[in-house]
Write a protein that holds these residues in place. Structure first.
Motif, PDB file in Angstrom:
ATOM      1  N   VAL A   1      61.597 -26.705  -6.795  1.00  0.00           N
ATOM      2  CA  VAL A   1      60.410 -26.186  -6.278  1.00  0.00           C
ATOM      3  C   VAL A   1      58.972 -26.912  -6.682  1.00  0.00           C
ATOM      4  N   LYS A   2      58.160 -27.068  -5.903  1.00  0.00           N
ATOM      5  CA  LYS A   2      56.916 -28.007  -6.385  1.00  0.00           C
ATOM      6  C   LYS A   2      55.642 -27.081  -6.007  1.00  0.00           C
ATOM      7  N   LYS A   3      54.373 -27.534  -6.307  1.00  0.00           N
ATOM      8  CA  LYS A   3      53.248 -27.004  -6.083  1.00  0.00           C
ATOM      9  C   LYS A   3      52.974 -26.836  -4.385  1.00  0.00           C
TER      10      LYS A   3
ATOM     11  N   VAL B   1      51.623 -22.157  -7.250  1.00  0.00           N
ATOM     12  CA  VAL B   1      50.203 -22.720  -7.766  1.00  0.00           C
ATOM     13  C   VAL B   1      50.427 -23.689  -8.737  1.00  0.00           C
ATOM     14  N   LYS B   2      51.318 -23.333  -9.832  1.00  0.00           N
ATOM     15  CA  LYS B   2      51.706 -24.253 -10.933  1.00  0.00           C
ATOM     16  C   LYS B   2      53.193 -24.019 -11.149  1.00  0.00           C
ATOM     17  N   VAL B   3      54.090 -24.903 -11.486  1.00  0.00           N
ATOM     18  CA  VAL B   3      55.341 -24.917 -12.040  1.00  0.00           C
ATOM     19  C   VAL B   3      55.637 -25.678 -13.427  1.00  0.00           C
ATOM     20  N   ASP B   4      56.266 -24.940 -14.142  1.00  0.00           N
ATOM     21  CA  ASP B   4      56.648 -25.003 -15.504  1.00  0.00           C
ATOM     22  C   ASP B   4      58.136 -25.177 -15.347  1.00  0.00           C
TER      23      ASP B   4
ATOM     24  N   GLU C   1      53.775 -19.952 -11.370  1.00  0.00           N
ATOM     25  CA  GLU C   1      52.738 -19.212 -10.986  1.00  0.00           C
ATOM     26  C   GLU C   1      52.702 -19.091  -9.486  1.00  0.00           C
ATOM     27  N   LEU C   2      52.654 -17.944  -8.871  1.00  0.00           N
ATOM     28  CA  LEU C   2      52.623 -17.490  -7.412  1.00  0.00           C
ATOM     29  C   LEU C   2      51.223 -16.926  -6.975  1.00  0.00           C
TER      30      LEU C   2
ATOM     31  N   VAL D   1      50.715 -14.162  -9.861  1.00  0.00           N
ATOM     32  CA  VAL D   1      51.671 -13.571 -10.596  1.00  0.00           C
ATOM     33  C   VAL D   1      52.351 -14.652 -11.511  1.00  0.00           C
ATOM     34  N   LYS D   2      52.702 -14.483 -12.409  1.00  0.00           N
ATOM     35  CA  LYS D   2      53.503 -15.320 -13.347  1.00  0.00           C
ATOM     36  C   LYS D   2      55.069 -14.971 -12.999  1.00  0.00           C
ATOM     37  N   ALA D   3      56.011 -15.639 -12.601  1.00  0.00           N
ATOM     38  CA  ALA D   3      57.352 -15.220 -12.417  1.00  0.00           C
ATOM     39  C   ALA D   3      58.331 -16.331 -13.062  1.00  0.00           C
ATOM     40  N   ILE D   4      59.599 -15.873 -13.300  1.00  0.00           N
ATOM     41  CA  ILE D   4      60.175 -16.600 -13.957  1.00  0.00           C
ATOM     42  C   ILE D   4      61.024 -17.361 -12.691  1.00  0.00           C
TER      43      ILE D   4
END
Length: 110
Positions: free
Chosen positions: A56-58, A73-76, A81-82, A90-93
């Protein structure tokens, strides 16, 4: 002569028992069938899902396991972050992502 007939009848009735490994053959066969028809395909499907989620990428549009559709929006390493809508982030696992929607594609229920 009667002794010969009795000995022949006794010998014919006493058949040899099958080897011990023959009694386990049906169980081994069932395990093999379960392995190739159920367990192995499911393991391959889980592996493909893990690889897809790891990639998964931005900018990707994803569906979470809860059914939320959003844009990444952001990948860790652990979190994603969606963007769900205007002013809704929203921050999701990452492991809870269900699928990645291909570009230009629509969710199944739209």
């Amino acid at each position: 002569m009667t002794i010969d007939l009795l000995a022949a009848a006794a010998g014919a009735g006493a058949a040899a028992a099958p080897p011990a490994w023959m009694t386990f053959l049906p169980i081994i066969g069932m395990i093999a069938i379960f392995w190739f028809l159920i367990i192995r395909p499911q393991m391959n499907q889980q592996k493909q899902h893990r690889e897809k989620i790891a990639a998964v990428k931005k900018g990707d549009q994803v569906v979470t396991a809860g059914g939320l559709v959003g844009k990444v929006v952001k990948v860790d390493d652990v979190y994603v972050e969606l963007d769900l809508g205007p002013n809704v982030r929203v921050k999701a696992i990452k492991a809870t992502l269900g699928d990645i929607i291909p570009p230009g594609g629509k969710p199944a229920n739209d």
